[in-house]
Motif scaffolding. Structure first.
Motif, short mmCIF file in Angstrom:
data_model
loop_
_atom_site.label_atom_id
_atom_site.label_comp_id
_atom_site.label_asym_id
_atom_site.label_seq_id
_atom_site.Cartn_x
_atom_site.Cartn_y
_atom_site.Cartn_z
N UNK A 133 5.32 -2.86 -2.06
CA UNK A 133 4.43 -2.22 -1.10
C UNK A 133 3.00 -2.61 -1.42
N UNK A 134 2.08 -1.68 -1.24
CA UNK A 134 0.68 -2.00 -1.39
C UNK A 134 0.09 -1.75 -2.74
N UNK A 135 0.91 -1.86 -3.81
CA UNK A 135 0.40 -1.69 -5.16
C UNK A 135 1.44 -2.19 -6.14
N UNK A 136 1.15 -2.06 -7.43
CA UNK A 136 2.12 -2.36 -8.48
C UNK A 136 2.75 -1.05 -8.92
N UNK B 275 -11.22 -14.17 -4.54
CA UNK B 275 -12.48 -13.43 -4.41
C UNK B 275 -12.60 -12.30 -5.42
N UNK B 276 -11.49 -11.69 -5.83
CA UNK B 276 -11.54 -10.58 -6.79
C UNK B 276 -10.20 -10.53 -7.51
N UNK B 277 -10.21 -10.79 -8.79
CA UNK B 277 -8.97 -10.79 -9.58
C UNK B 277 -8.87 -9.56 -10.47
N UNK B 278 -9.60 -8.52 -10.14
CA UNK B 278 -9.60 -7.32 -10.98
C UNK B 278 -8.77 -6.21 -10.36
N UNK B 279 -8.23 -5.36 -11.22
CA UNK B 279 -7.48 -4.17 -10.82
C UNK B 279 -8.14 -2.97 -11.49
N UNK B 280 -8.55 -1.96 -10.74
CA UNK B 280 -9.25 -0.82 -11.34
C UNK B 280 -8.33 0.02 -12.23
N UNK B 281 -8.94 0.79 -13.10
CA UNK B 281 -8.20 1.67 -14.00
C UNK B 281 -7.72 2.91 -13.25
N UNK B 282 -6.80 3.62 -13.87
CA UNK B 282 -6.30 4.87 -13.31
C UNK B 282 -6.03 5.86 -14.44
N UNK B 283 -6.36 7.13 -14.16
CA UNK B 283 -6.03 8.25 -15.06
C UNK B 283 -5.24 9.27 -14.26
N UNK C 281 -2.45 15.82 -10.52
CA UNK C 281 -3.31 16.92 -10.08
C UNK C 281 -4.53 16.41 -9.32
N UNK C 282 -5.07 15.29 -9.74
CA UNK C 282 -6.28 14.76 -9.12
C UNK C 282 -5.98 13.97 -7.85
N UNK C 283 -4.70 13.85 -7.50
CA UNK C 283 -4.26 13.14 -6.29
C UNK C 283 -4.84 11.73 -6.25
N UNK C 284 -4.68 11.01 -7.35
CA UNK C 284 -5.21 9.66 -7.43
C UNK C 284 -4.27 8.69 -6.72
N UNK C 285 -4.77 7.99 -5.73
CA UNK C 285 -4.03 6.92 -5.10
C UNK C 285 -3.93 5.74 -6.06
N UNK C 286 -2.88 4.95 -5.97
CA UNK C 286 -2.85 3.74 -6.78
C UNK C 286 -3.84 2.71 -6.23
N UNK C 287 -4.21 1.72 -7.03
CA UNK C 287 -5.04 0.65 -6.49
C UNK C 287 -4.33 -0.05 -5.34
N UNK C 288 -5.06 -0.37 -4.30
CA UNK C 288 -4.49 -1.04 -3.14
C UNK C 288 -4.41 -2.52 -3.43
N UNK C 289 -3.16 -3.00 -3.62
CA UNK C 289 -2.94 -4.37 -4.08
C UNK C 289 -1.74 -4.98 -3.35
N UNK C 290 -1.73 -6.28 -3.16
CA UNK C 290 -0.50 -6.93 -2.68
C UNK C 290 0.57 -6.82 -3.75
N UNK C 291 1.80 -6.53 -3.34
CA UNK C 291 2.87 -6.41 -4.31
C UNK C 291 4.23 -6.41 -3.66
N UNK D 41 -2.26 -6.18 -14.66
CA UNK D 41 -1.75 -4.92 -14.11
C UNK D 41 -1.46 -5.01 -12.62
N UNK D 42 -1.71 -6.16 -12.01
CA UNK D 42 -1.23 -6.42 -10.67
C UNK D 42 0.12 -7.09 -10.74
N UNK D 43 0.80 -7.18 -9.60
CA UNK D 43 2.10 -7.84 -9.55
C UNK D 43 2.25 -8.54 -8.22
#
Length: 976
Positions: free
Chosen positions: A954-957, A906-914, A941-951, A845-847
């Motif tokens: 910009x800063x996410x996928x 160091x970390x190859x995980x991407x957190x979930x999002x709803x 509605x919950x104003x969820x930011x995307x995971x902060x990732x290199x892409x 789920x990263x790019x």
């Protein structure tokens, strides 16, 4: 083999959790009898009260029934899974664009659109449909069962050009359909079914903005239909939409924190892995005013080491004054952790997170019954999409573009000149990110015209003949401004004083006259905005790309019943089709030579002719029998001859079996194909620079040029697909309000055409694929300088998984009605296979820039609508589970992790999002039968930011995650 013991066992829990909070509305399997949550805006009060009883009716009696995925007509149960999206879903979610609506569905990957543009040119903001993550060119787009003219040079259709207000349903065939429709239907087919019997006048106006005051949007549409006598009906629609887009990376905290991949060379240094995905990464070898990186003596030899170089670390402030650069830690050739430069990173800070877009589309259709048995149809459509993109700002850290700065350059500040003299420095490398010059600006216009004339004649009660001719034309034009001209910049920077003491370009002051450039104006690279307007005008220019493509299609088919069996009539369809696609493109001379830093256009020219013949048959075996309620068999075959790649045969077999009423089993097996499109065969080759890691040099980060484009030696892709599923439609009682379908799919594509991506080429070369090493050029220091990433038949693709739909409707007495649905896709694999082995991107789920995007392990989409009297409240939820950033990385939780490995991270995980959205609608009826509707929507509605990732965007996928945040929309609709 179907594996039911995946780590995706979490899917069941997630489905239950989502169902408890939110479900879905009118996206439904075409043959499951899906309910509509409410009557449409133009329904009468009587129709509203009857909506529940009529929920199983696919269309009103006045409408022709369309079976997408087959040529046999309405009296046939198709074995191919088909999901139908009604116009009600668009209204319920306040979605004004059909492409946006489809890209919400779990089976699609939103690989293109305004939020996926970043700094790339082309068809800016185009919303292309990408089923199964197999790329848009493997998804065929139809309008009323006929191909829509391509709107991109890759042969894909920009759905921005199709008005949403005239659509009755959108049918998605989630399986191969080349035997029915020809090339490109490997992943499936999307058929936009128009409301050709529309009555009255409908309109909508809406506007919205994000909570942060950006992403403004405006939409207006008008559609309607009327009859002339009893035999002629005319419908039409026009839409306008304007999207203001988002600002740069610095406008969102998740991007402004500059989370990037920081190389740690050699791997294991300091007890850390080779790659770190961390925030606060700044550039270590360039600044907006310039930074000296290395010094050279008169012999051209480097002086000292990076630690002892007498000038390294000298930066230039905005006014050109030299100062000491503040290095951070883990300093590499491109990046460092900490230090100075936050907010002015030349790779990300100027990236625009969402491109502005403006579109207009118009469609008109006439249906005329010339006699009781002959019907004439005509369609005319026009669309125009205008998008704007900020390209990458010019940057150079190793003198590969600007050249070294020589001692006699009169722009060198006196203090630095004195230090050069004192230390025997003859030249130095200046790293600079040209924020002051700004990015090149690209503006693209895509105009599409399409006309169709069709004739259908019913020969008798059993046989019908239908033919049509279609012509389509697309004109694409991209205009770029402020593009750096690569050949002029080093000439302008290499300045000297002539005999008269004037600052001039060296080429005009040396002894040779063959290299003179009278137009050259010296450019001062020290500090910011210290150059003259004339010098900026000299090193920049304007580019132009104009491409015109035409499509002619003519088809004739006959369908009817051969004879009757005890279970029903055996039906067949046979036909032939001719298609010619041609493309011609021109560009400015500098672009043709790839002379701009970015946004180069290119000349191209080519054509392909296609001749096809096909047949299809359906055989009913059982009907109301002791052996089963229904058994239908289906088969189709098509022979296609391409002028470029030769002839090929596609076929399909399928079956539908209902052992008892309410339980339907279905399965298909097919051979599908995709021929290389005009862009892949004859298109341009473009050149741009990207950042990547070089595993051959221990993960060294570098910034090479990448040339991407066409290959005239491509061959046809071949795919083997099969689907198997079950549809449950219980009758009566509590279960009578419940519907569920589950389908397994498996698609294997051989000789897949594609760009592998620069980073992928570098990695696969390092892993032993020597054929890919030929695409990579290294300089005298062994560093990558150029990569050829052209289209190749080098891969095989495999994808498999499940599509699941669940629907339920419940009356609440005086409290109204609830209608809910959940749609889920589970991807077991999305694998690319080359000579070095297989890479499965299911769960990625990263790019990473320069790599192939993946898909989540699963996606769940749900909507629930509560209707009471004239009020409706709809909730929409979408869940994306935890994934991995990149399949090539190995993190601490992965098998085989070692900090000394070049692919350790160091970390190859991407957190979930709803994500959660709400829409409220209020209908207002007038005494004369008119209806008005007011609506308001809150997205995210919950104003969820995307995971902060290199892409790359910009800063996410942004293919998967929302970059906007909480946003609002209000509007009104009417029916007269």
């Amino acid at each position: 083999m179907i594996d039911f013991a995946w780590t995706r066992g979490r899917v069941g829990t997630s489905l239950i959790a989502l169902a408890a909070t939110i479900a879905a509305t009118p996206a439904a399997a075409q043959d499951t009898g899906a309910a509509q949550p409410s009557a449409p805006l133009n329904a009468t009060p009587v129709e509203e009260r009857a909506a529940e009883q009529q929920a199983d009716d696919a269309v009103p009696p006045s409408q022709e029934i369309v079976v997408t995925g087959s040529r046999l007509g309405a009296n046939f149960t198709a074995p191919t899974p088909v999901t139908s999206i009604s116009s009600e879903r668009l209204d319920a979610l306040s979605v004004n664009n059909v492409g946006e609506a489809l890209n919400q569905l779990p089976s699609f990957r939103a690989s293109s659109g305004p939020a996926q543009q970043a700094n790339l040119g082309g068809n800016i903001g185009a919303r292309l449909l990408d089923l199964r993550g197999l790329d848009p060119q493997r998804t065929l787009v139809l309008v009323d069962g006929r191909r829509f003219v391509p709107s991109t040079s890759q042969g894909s259709v920009d759905t921005n050009l199709i008005p949403s207000s005239l659509i009755r349903t959108i049918d998605v065939v989630t399986g191969g359909a080349s035997a029915a429709y020809g090339s490109d239907a490997i992943a499936g087919v999307v058929n936009f079914v128009l409301d050709r019997r529309k009555e009255g006048l409908d309109g909508e106006i809406a506007a919205g903005v994000s909570e942060r005051g950006d992403d403004g949007n405006f939409f207006a549409s008008l559609s309607g239909g009327f009859g002339i006598g009893d035999r002629i009906h005319i419908v039409g629609a026009v839409e306008y939409e304007k999207l203001e887009g988002l600002g740069t990376c610095n406008t969102r905290s998740w991007c402004a924190n500059q989370t990037l991949i920081l190389g740690n060379t050699p791997p294991g240094t300091g007890g850390l892995p080779a790659n770190l995905i961390v925030p606060g990464v700044n550039t270590s070898t360039m600044t907006p005013g310039g930074l000296i990186n290395r010094s050279y003596n008169a012999a051209g030899q480097v002086i000292g080491t990076t630690a002892t170089d007498p000038l390294r670390g000298t930066k230039f402030l905005a006014d050109g004054t030299p100062g000491a650069f503040q290095y951070g830690t883990l300093v590499g050739p491109l990046f460092m952790l900490g230090g100075e430069g936050l907010g002015r990173n030349g790779f990300v800070s100027r990236l625009r997170l969402k491109a502005p877009l403006e579109r207009v589309s118009a469609y008109g259709a006439l249906t005329a019954e010339l006699t009781d048995n002959v019907t004439l149809t005509t369609d005319l459509s026009y669309g125009k999409v205008t998008g704007t993109v900020d390209a990458a700002i010019f940057r150079d850290f190793n003198a590969s573009l600007m050249g070294r700065i020589r001692r006699d350059n009169p722009f060198i500040p006196a203090g630095v000149a004195a230090a050069m003299d004192a230390n025997g420095v003859n030249s130095f490398i200046l790293g600079r990110a040209y924020f002051d010059l700004g990015p090149a600006i690209g503006v693209s216009d895509t105009e599409t015209y399409r006309g169709v004339v069709g004739l259908e004649a019913r020969l008798n009660e059993n046989w019908t003949v239908e033919g049509f001719y279609q012509y389509g034309r697309t004109i694409f034009e991209q205009r770029s401004t402020n593009s750096v001209i690569l050949s002029r910049l080093p000439r302008a920077i290499d300045a000297v004083r002539n005999g008269a003491g004037q600052i001039v370009c060296r080429v005009n002051a040396d002894a040779s006259t063959t290299n003179d450039d009278p137009a050259c104006v010296p450019f001062n690279p020290f500090g910011e905005n210290n150059y003259s307007a004339a010098s900026a005008a000299y090193i920049t220019g304007n580019g132009l790309q104009r491409t015109e493509s035409d499509q002619h299609v003519a088809a004739l088919d006959v369908r009817g019943s051969l004879f009757a069996l005890p279970a029903g009539a055996v039906t067949v369809a046979v036909g032939a089709e001719y298609r010619r696609d041609a493309i011609v493109g021109t560009a400015d001379p500098i672009s043709v030579a790839n002379g701009f830093y970015t946004l180069n256009g290119s000349a191209l020219s080519g054509a392909v002719e296609v001749r096809e013949a096909y047949g299809e048959i359906a055989v009913p075996v059982l009907a109301e029998s002791a052996l089963g309620h229904l058994l239908d068999l289906n088969g189709a075959i098509r022979r296609t001859d391409y002028s470029t790649t030769g002839a090929v045969t596609t076929w399909k077999v399928g079956a539908v079996y209902e052992p008892v009423d309410g339980i339907r089993l279905r399965a298909t097996r097919s051979r599908d194909i995709r021929a290389p499109n005009l862009f892949e065969l004859f298109g341009p080759r473009t050149r741009r620079s990207i950042g990547l890691s070089d595993p051959q040099l221990g993960g060294l980060q570098t910034n090479p040029f990448v040339t991407s484009g066409s290959n005239p030696n491509l061959s046809v892709e071949k795919a083997d697909s099969w689907t198997a599923g079950v549809v449950l439609t219980p009758r009566g009682g509590f279960l009578g309000r419940f519907r569920v379908s589950a389908d397994y799919y498996n698609i294997e594509v051989d000789d897949a055409i594609g760009l592998l991506g620069a980073q992928t080429l570098v990695n696969r070369c390092f892993e032993g694929v020597t054929a890919f090493c030929n695409q990579i050029t290294r300089d005298e220091f062994g560093q990558i300088s150029d990569i050829q990433d052209v289209y190749l038949n080098s891969n095989a693709l495999r994808t498999s998984g499940f599509d699941i739909e669940m629907q339920y409707r419940q009356r609440l007495g005086r409290m109204g009605d609830l209608n809910a649905q959940i749609i889920a896709n589970i991807t077991q694999e999305l694998t690319t296979v080359d000579s070095a082995g297989a890479v499965d991107r299911a769960g990625q789920t990263g790019l990473r820039t320069g790599t192939i995007p993946g898909v989540p392990d699963y996606v769940i989409d749900g909507v629930i609508t509560w209707t009471i009297d004239n009020f409706q409240l709809t909730g929409h939820g979408r869940y994306i589970p935890e994934g991995i950033y990149w399949t090539n990385f190995v993190g601490p939780n992965d098998p085989g992790y070692s900090i000394t490995s070049p692919n350790s991270v160091d970390d190859n995980s991407v957190p979930s999002r709803f994500y959660l959205d709400f829409t409220a609608r209020l209908n207002v009826d007038t005494a004369d039968g008119r209806r008005f509707q007011l609506f308001g929507t809150v997205n995210n509605v919950l104003d969820r930011d995307p995971p902060s990732l290199p892409g790359p965007f910009g800063g996410t996928n942004q293919i998967l995650f929302d970059p906007v945040g909480r946003a609002f929309k209000m509007g009104a609709r009417f029916h007269l």
